[in-house]
Motif scaffolding. Sequence first.
Motif, PDB file in Angstrom:
ATOM      1  N   SER A  32       0.811  -1.230   0.000  1.00 48.45           N
ATOM      2  CA  SER A  32       0.000   0.000   0.000  1.00 48.45           C
ATOM      3  C   SER A  32       0.838   1.271   0.000  1.00 48.45           C
ATOM      4  O   SER A  32       0.298   2.357   0.171  1.00 48.45           O
ATOM      5  N   ARG A  37       8.011   0.224  -5.895  1.00 51.56           N
ATOM      6  CA  ARG A  37       8.152  -0.702  -7.021  1.00 51.56           C
ATOM      7  C   ARG A  37       8.667  -2.033  -6.478  1.00 51.56           C
ATOM      8  O   ARG A  37       9.626  -2.062  -5.727  1.00 51.56           O
ATOM      9  N   THR A  69       2.289  -0.088 -13.159  1.00 50.76           N
ATOM     10  CA  THR A  69       1.920   0.393 -11.826  1.00 50.76           C
ATOM     11  C   THR A  69       0.438   0.745 -11.761  1.00 50.76           C
ATOM     12  O   THR A  69      -0.215   0.972 -12.776  1.00 50.76           O
ATOM     13  N   ARG A  70      -0.042   0.828 -10.527  1.00 47.46           N
ATOM     14  CA  ARG A  70      -1.394   1.319 -10.287  1.00 47.46           C
ATOM     15  C   ARG A  70      -1.347   2.844 -10.337  1.00 47.46           C
ATOM     16  O   ARG A  70      -0.293   3.450 -10.537  1.00 47.46           O
ATOM     17  N   LEU A  71      -2.467   3.486 -10.132  1.00 43.44           N
ATOM     18  CA  LEU A  71      -2.536   4.949 -10.164  1.00 43.44           C
ATOM     19  C   LEU A  71      -1.632   5.599  -9.121  1.00 43.44           C
ATOM     20  O   LEU A  71      -1.136   6.702  -9.319  1.00 43.44           O
ATOM     21  N   ASP A  72      -1.381   4.898  -8.001  1.00 46.66           N
ATOM     22  CA  ASP A  72      -0.526   5.461  -6.950  1.00 46.66           C
ATOM     23  C   ASP A  72       0.959   5.203  -7.203  1.00 46.66           C
ATOM     24  O   ASP A  72       1.809   5.535  -6.392  1.00 46.66           O
ATOM     25  N   ASN A  74       2.468   2.297  -7.380  1.00 47.59           N
ATOM     26  CA  ASN A  74       2.897   1.037  -6.782  1.00 47.59           C
ATOM     27  C   ASN A  74       2.598  -0.097  -7.767  1.00 47.59           C
ATOM     28  O   ASN A  74       1.566  -0.089  -8.422  1.00 47.59           O
ATOM     29  N   ASN A  75       3.502  -1.060  -7.882  1.00 47.38           N
ATOM     30  CA  ASN A  75       3.249  -2.172  -8.799  1.00 47.38           C
ATOM     31  C   ASN A  75       3.285  -3.538  -8.117  1.00 47.38           C
ATOM     32  O   ASN A  75       3.454  -4.560  -8.767  1.00 47.38           O
ATOM     33  N   ASN A  77       1.764  -6.749  -6.774  1.00 48.81           N
ATOM     34  CA  ASN A  77       0.562  -7.543  -6.985  1.00 48.81           C
ATOM     35  C   ASN A  77       0.566  -8.649  -5.937  1.00 48.81           C
ATOM     36  O   ASN A  77       1.421  -9.536  -5.957  1.00 48.81           O
TER      37      ASN A  77
END
Length: 113
Positions: A32, A37, A69-72, A74-75, A77
């Motif tokens: 979170s 990364r 990555t997500r919108l924030d 962070n990648n 999963n």
Amino acid sequence: MIDSVTATALESALTGLAARQRAIADNIANVSTPGFRAQRVAFEDALADSIRDGSGRVDPSMERSLEPTRLDGNNVNLDTETISNVDTVLRFQFASRAMDGQFQSVRSVLRTS
């Protein structure tokens, strides 16, 4: 016997798998964290080459994942990390048992001499 290519390769594999386990734990801990990364640990290809060359010794390399990555930013999963963790634990157990087999062989030789 302990300095054999097999024992050295098993030691390198255990070192690489332990590094991967730490990276997975770090990835999960930061699932979170914006901008984090994921880390990936690689050593298998280098280990195979090293075994072919007769040494068996390699150090694991760690790189940041290039996955989307997500919108924030962070990648990490969680599904990927969980599957990777299970795979790593099983490989570590296998390598540990193989290393134990190496030591059992040495103990057996020492008992008979």
